[in-house]
Design a protein around this motif. Structure first.
Motif, PDB file in Angstrom:
ATOM      1  N   ILE A   1       0.857  -1.186   0.000  1.00  0.00           N
ATOM      2  CA  ILE A   1       0.000   0.000   0.000  1.00  0.00           C
ATOM      3  C   ILE A   1       0.891   1.233   0.000  1.00  0.00           C
ATOM      4  CG2 ILE A   1      -1.594   1.340   1.436  1.00  0.00           C
ATOM      5  CD1 ILE A   1      -3.124  -1.238   1.909  1.00  0.00           C
TER       6      ILE A   1
ATOM      7  N   LEU B   1     -12.848   8.188   6.596  1.00  0.00           N
ATOM      8  CA  LEU B   1     -11.832   9.031   5.957  1.00  0.00           C
ATOM      9  C   LEU B   1     -12.043  10.522   6.236  1.00  0.00           C
ATOM     10  CD1 LEU B   1      -9.351   8.956   4.091  1.00  0.00           C
ATOM     11  CD2 LEU B   1     -10.912   9.340   2.181  1.00  0.00           C
TER      12      LEU B   1
ATOM     13  N   ASN C   1     -13.323   3.857   4.107  1.00  0.00           N
ATOM     14  CA  ASN C   1     -13.514   5.306   4.143  1.00  0.00           C
ATOM     15  C   ASN C   1     -14.770   5.707   4.906  1.00  0.00           C
ATOM     16  OD1 ASN C   1     -11.148   5.637   2.768  1.00  0.00           O
ATOM     17  ND2 ASN C   1     -12.104   5.795   0.749  1.00  0.00           N
TER      18      ASN C   1
ATOM     19  N   PHE D   1       1.089   5.665  -0.375  1.00  0.00           N
ATOM     20  CA  PHE D   1       0.401   6.958  -0.345  1.00  0.00           C
ATOM     21  C   PHE D   1       0.920   7.786  -1.512  1.00  0.00           C
ATOM     22  CE2 PHE D   1      -2.352   7.330   3.314  1.00  0.00           C
ATOM     23  CZ  PHE D   1      -2.102   6.111   3.927  1.00  0.00           C
TER      24      PHE D   1
ATOM     25  N   LYS E   1      -8.926  -2.944 -11.491  1.00  0.00           N
ATOM     26  CA  LYS E   1      -8.576  -1.653 -10.906  1.00  0.00           C
ATOM     27  C   LYS E   1      -8.235  -0.671 -12.028  1.00  0.00           C
ATOM     28  CE  LYS E   1      -5.702   0.094  -7.255  1.00  0.00           C
ATOM     29  NZ  LYS E   1      -5.196  -0.470  -6.001  1.00  0.00           N
TER      30      LYS E   1
ATOM     31  N   ARG F   1     -12.693  -0.087  -0.468  1.00  0.00           N
ATOM     32  CA  ARG F   1     -12.224   1.265  -0.130  1.00  0.00           C
ATOM     33  C   ARG F   1     -13.327   2.080   0.524  1.00  0.00           C
ATOM     34  NH1 ARG F   1      -7.580   2.282  -2.582  1.00  0.00           N
ATOM     35  NH2 ARG F   1      -7.657   4.535  -2.382  1.00  0.00           N
ATOM     36  N   ASN F   2     -14.524   2.011  -0.072  1.00  0.00           N
ATOM     37  CA  ASN F   2     -15.633   2.793   0.474  1.00  0.00           C
ATOM     38  C   ASN F   2     -15.918   2.386   1.914  1.00  0.00           C
ATOM     39  OD1 ASN F   2     -16.034   4.335  -1.807  1.00  0.00           O
ATOM     40  ND2 ASN F   2     -17.670   3.052  -2.639  1.00  0.00           N
TER      41      ASN F   2
ATOM     42  N   ARG G   1     -13.299  -4.221  -5.260  1.00  0.00           N
ATOM     43  CA  ARG G   1     -12.301  -3.229  -4.884  1.00  0.00           C
ATOM     44  C   ARG G   1     -12.881  -1.906  -4.378  1.00  0.00           C
ATOM     45  NH1 ARG G   1      -9.351   0.953  -6.315  1.00  0.00           N
ATOM     46  NH2 ARG G   1     -10.833   1.504  -7.924  1.00  0.00           N
ATOM     47  N   ILE G   2     -13.820  -1.333  -5.132  1.00  0.00           N
ATOM     48  CA  ILE G   2     -14.306  -0.002  -4.727  1.00  0.00           C
ATOM     49  C   ILE G   2     -15.106  -0.113  -3.431  1.00  0.00           C
ATOM     50  CG2 ILE G   2     -15.633   2.042  -5.394  1.00  0.00           C
ATOM     51  CD1 ILE G   2     -14.858   1.574  -8.273  1.00  0.00           C
TER      52      ILE G   2
ATOM     53  N   GLU H   1     -13.658   9.755  -0.673  1.00  0.00           N
ATOM     54  CA  GLU H   1     -12.265   9.754  -1.071  1.00  0.00           C
ATOM     55  C   GLU H   1     -11.962  10.909  -2.023  1.00  0.00           C
ATOM     56  OE1 GLU H   1     -10.965   5.982  -2.323  1.00  0.00           O
ATOM     57  OE2 GLU H   1      -8.912   6.647  -2.505  1.00  0.00           O
TER      58      GLU H   1
ATOM     59  N   VAL I   1      -8.027   4.987 -12.120  1.00  0.00           N
ATOM     60  CA  VAL I   1      -8.708   4.108 -11.199  1.00  0.00           C
ATOM     61  C   VAL I   1      -9.901   4.809 -10.536  1.00  0.00           C
ATOM     62  CG1 VAL I   1      -6.894   4.676  -9.527  1.00  0.00           C
ATOM     63  CG2 VAL I   1      -8.301   2.702  -9.124  1.00  0.00           C
ATOM     64  N   GLY I   2     -10.988   4.056 -10.335  1.00  0.00           N
ATOM     65  CA  GLY I   2     -12.209   4.608  -9.741  1.00  0.00           C
ATOM     66  C   GLY I   2     -12.140   4.664  -8.227  1.00  0.00           C
ATOM     67  N   ILE I   3     -12.766   5.700  -7.655  1.00  0.00           N
ATOM     68  CA  ILE I   3     -12.827   5.859  -6.199  1.00  0.00           C
ATOM     69  C   ILE I   3     -14.232   6.301  -5.799  1.00  0.00           C
ATOM     70  CG2 ILE I   3     -10.375   6.409  -5.904  1.00  0.00           C
ATOM     71  CD1 ILE I   3     -11.198   9.395  -5.791  1.00  0.00           C
TER      72      ILE I   3
ATOM     73  N   ASN J   1     -10.575  -8.623 -10.142  1.00  0.00           N
ATOM     74  CA  ASN J   1     -10.796  -7.787  -8.962  1.00  0.00           C
ATOM     75  C   ASN J   1      -9.472  -7.426  -8.297  1.00  0.00           C
ATOM     76  OD1 ASN J   1     -12.202  -6.424  -7.002  1.00  0.00           O
ATOM     77  ND2 ASN J   1     -12.748  -8.254  -5.845  1.00  0.00           N
ATOM     78  N   TYR J   2      -9.289  -6.152  -7.983  1.00  0.00           N
ATOM     79  CA  TYR J   2      -8.043  -5.590  -7.404  1.00  0.00           C
ATOM     80  C   TYR J   2      -6.875  -5.591  -8.379  1.00  0.00           C
ATOM     81  CZ  TYR J   2      -9.983  -6.212  -2.685  1.00  0.00           C
ATOM     82  OH  TYR J   2     -10.754  -6.172  -1.577  1.00  0.00           O
TER      83      TYR J   2
ATOM     84  N   GLU K   1      -3.861  13.752  -1.775  1.00  0.00           N
ATOM     85  CA  GLU K   1      -3.197  12.478  -1.513  1.00  0.00           C
ATOM     86  C   GLU K   1      -4.224  11.383  -1.253  1.00  0.00           C
ATOM     87  OE1 GLU K   1       0.650  11.571   1.118  1.00  0.00           O
ATOM     88  OE2 GLU K   1      -1.176  11.631   2.327  1.00  0.00           O
ATOM     89  N   THR K   2      -3.859  10.157  -1.584  1.00  0.00           N
ATOM     90  CA  THR K   2      -4.665   9.021  -1.160  1.00  0.00           C
ATOM     91  C   THR K   2      -3.798   7.771  -1.070  1.00  0.00           C
ATOM     92  OG1 THR K   2      -6.779   7.880  -1.457  1.00  0.00           O
ATOM     93  CG2 THR K   2      -5.403   8.120  -3.419  1.00  0.00           C
ATOM     94  N   TRP K   3      -4.403   6.675  -0.566  1.00  0.00           N
ATOM     95  CA  TRP K   3      -3.658   5.407  -0.495  1.00  0.00           C
ATOM     96  C   TRP K   3      -4.152   4.479  -1.596  1.00  0.00           C
ATOM     97  CZ3 TRP K   3      -6.594   0.968   0.516  1.00  0.00           C
ATOM     98  CH2 TRP K   3      -7.886   1.190   1.008  1.00  0.00           C
ATOM     99  N   LEU K   4      -3.236   3.730  -2.168  1.00  0.00           N
ATOM    100  CA  LEU K   4      -3.597   2.736  -3.188  1.00  0.00           C
ATOM    101  C   LEU K   4      -2.786   1.466  -2.950  1.00  0.00           C
ATOM    102  CD1 LEU K   4      -3.576   4.799  -6.524  1.00  0.00           C
ATOM    103  CD2 LEU K   4      -5.592   3.891  -5.356  1.00  0.00           C
TER     104      LEU K   4
END
Lengths: 417, 171
Positions: free
Chosen positions: A23, B152, B97, A25, A221, B93-94, B89-90, A140, A134-136, A189-190, A149-152
């Motif tokens: 992981i 988060l 967060n 940042f 991802k 994270r969600n 995955r999402i 976030e 990449v989607g968030i 996935n991932y 900044e974020t973590w991935l």
């Protein structure tokens, strides 16, 4: 052991050598959001700070419900416009530009080696140009606006090695549907998915966008194509910033290498209600439907509308079906308009809508009633997505949708080759 | 870590059955969202769930849309954590967060039954149940800090306040 594209990009951002599973940042190069910016603004306000950290990294495109269809959506758009002004966000695209993934690309934000975050699950699209995108979620996105900044997690990579040539009336959409059908909705996935091999390089940029966009439907991802001469030439006149091409090492460590000979693939259809429920068109031909959609962030570009026009030119769509055409952006719209393709589609009986997401997510412009069936060039066919829970969606290429529109039931486009 | 009752489900629990799309624009309050948690999978769940209960499910939990409400509604329904064979995955994270712990442990999922009580130690990576003790890789410290802060947004808010105070003290 060499490194994958994803390990290299995230390692460069983290300032150290990284391996899949770590992981890190990181600070993104761009962060995209659309109509959901209204919800992101609400989260941002909770942080009780006045300014976003990097205004020039934020890209906002209004596309989901454009122009606004209800007072609530209108208020969302208004809140976003006011926020854009308040924060001096330079990259704002109001309702008349088109779908975010197309607008982001054609305005030169989707660049090789860049780290792009997007508050949309189809942000994977920019891998078509060699970006790590990449989607968030919304919280976030708000925190990235505030902190830059974020973590991935550094993803493992699946390499899809494509060989052969596309048969007549078979397109990138058929190939990616075939892959998703074979591999399943959570296979990646991932994980990162690299589309490689000579066949990948033979694809047009628009076709690469189709495949990178739909990598999300395997759970990926991010998707990735090597940005070749074709990509670099296209980017030359539109790149928003300096960039560096990043490619995987030849001895990189892959989770799997999957071989696909595309010359053996027939036109494909994803049947209700999952994207991995895929069959050759020959197995579902004759299935009646009520509405056809040619467009969306997956298949609303010039090459898509051209092939539809080629099939429909001088003919009439079946009287029992309604056919919606939605160009992906105003720029694509203008070109197919000037080249006569839209004229052919309108003449054939299609209804052309303004660029945007249209009915794809069930918000407006052609939602489905209970019992209705649609065939669409979009990327998702989940139950209820385009309206009623009791409706159904089939997914296919623009050629298959256009051929089906002529006959009023699902049709093999090879008839019209 | 306190004990929680287990609600057990299968593979591919998608975001639409966790939080139906029809509520995404009409239901905005987290407490209201909680009333619809898992509505299209298990209509009983939202009525009977107690604070501290634990959802245990198969592979690909939370697949589908990126809607963050899928995590929000479970969190505000009182769910202590979700244990699954894998997460989309999402959603993963969600969930973090939103301050909802997510634990990946196939062995636990295969052995733990619905209705029983289990406890989870997130720092050491141990699940204790009547069916045995199961180990999982603990979440990294940086992620645990987000969970401890309650998500988060509160985490970032505290962090920014600390940095601001630090800056003022040094001025």
């Amino acid at each position: 052991m060499g490194q994958t594209f994803s390990e290299k990009v995230l390692g460069a951002k983290a300032g150290k050598t990284v391996k899949a599973g770590e992981i890190v940042f990181v600070s993104p190069d761009y962060i995209l959001s659309h109509d959901n910016s209204a919800a992101i603004i609400q989260e941002f306000r909770k942080l009780a700070i006045e300014r976003v950290k990097c205004t020039e990294k934020i890209v906002i495109v209004l596309d989901h419900v454009v122009p606004a269809s209800t007072e609530k959506y209108a208020q969302n758009h208004k809140d976003i416009r006011e926020f854009v002004k308040e924060q001096d966000i330079p990259h704002f695209f109001d309702v008349f530009h088109g779908i975010c993934h197309q607008v982001f690309s054609e305005n030169g934000f989707a660049l090789p080696g860049k780290l792009i975050l997007g508050a949309d699950s189809h942000t994977t699209s920019y891998g078509a140009f060699g970006a790590f995108s990449v989607g968030i979620g919304r919280s976030e996105a708000a925190s990235v606006w505030a902190t830059d900044e974020t973590w991935l997690k550094v993803p493992e990579t699946i390499r899809i090695e494509m060989s052969g040539k596309l048969p007549a009336m078979v397109f990138a959409k058929d190939i990616i549907l075939n892959i998703i059908g074979k591999e399943g909705a959570d296979r990646a996935n991932y994980k990162a998915v690299e589309f490689a091999g000579q066949a990948a390089q033979d694809f047009s940029l628009a076709s690469r966008l189709v495949m990178a966009n739909m990598a999300a439907e395997m759970g990926a991802k991010n998707g990735y194509f090597v940005p070749d001469e074709k990509a670099l030439t296209w980017l030359e006149e539109r790149a928003q910033s300096e960039f560096e091409v990043v490619v995987s090492d030849s001895d990189a460590n892959y989770e799997a290498v999957l071989d696909y000979d595309i010359s053996a693939i027939e036109p494909q259809v994803a049947c209700p209600h999952t994207v991995d429920n895929v069959r050759p068109v020959t197995e579902v031909q004759g299935t009646p439907f009520h509405q056809a959609i040619i467009g969306t962030c997956t298949n609303g570009r010039i090459e898509d509308l051209k092939v539809a026009a080629q099939i429909l030119r001088g003919k009439k769509v079946h009287p029992d079906v309604r056919v919606l055409v939605i160009p992906a952006s105003r720029k694509e719209y203008l070109q197919v308009l000037q080249q006569g393709d839209l004229e052919a589609l309108v003449d054939a009986g299609c209804l052309v809508l303004n660029p945007g997401c249209g009915p794809c997510l069930g918000a407006h412009q052609g939602v489905l009633a209970p019992g209705e069936v649609a065939i669409s060039t979009a990327n998702r066919n989940f139950r209820g997505r385009m309206g009623s829970r009791d409706s159904a969606i089939y997914l296919a290429s623009p050629a298959t949708v256009a051929a089906s529109a002529l006959e009023g039931s699902i049709t093999d486009p090879r008839k019209y080759a | 870590m306190s004990k929680g009752k287990v609600w057990k489900y299968g593979d591919d629990v998608n975001t639409d059955v966790i939080f139906p799309g029809k509520y995404t624009y009409s239901v905005l309050d987290p407490e209201e969202m909680a009333k619809h948690a898992l509505e299209d999978l298990d209509p009983e769940f939202a009525h009977k769930v107690k604070p501290g209960d634990i959802v245990v499910a198969g592979k690909n939990f939370g697949c589908g849309s990126s809607r963050e409400q899928a995590a929000t509604c479970l969190k505000h329904a009182g769910v202590q954590a979700v244990i699954a064979k894998s997460f989309a995955r999402i959603f993963f994270r969600n969930a973090i967060n939103q301050g909802l712990p997510v634990v990946q442990c196939s062995e636990a999922v295969d052995n733990i039954q619905g209705g029983g009580e289990i406890s989870i130690d997130f720092a050491t990576g141990v699940i204790e149940s009547q069916k045995g003790v199961f180990d999982f890789a603990p979440l990294p410290e940086s992620v645990l800090q987000i969970l401890d802060a309650g998500g988060l947004i509160p985490y970032i808010k505290k962090k920014m306040e600390r940095e601001k105070n630090h800056g003022e003290n040094n001025a």
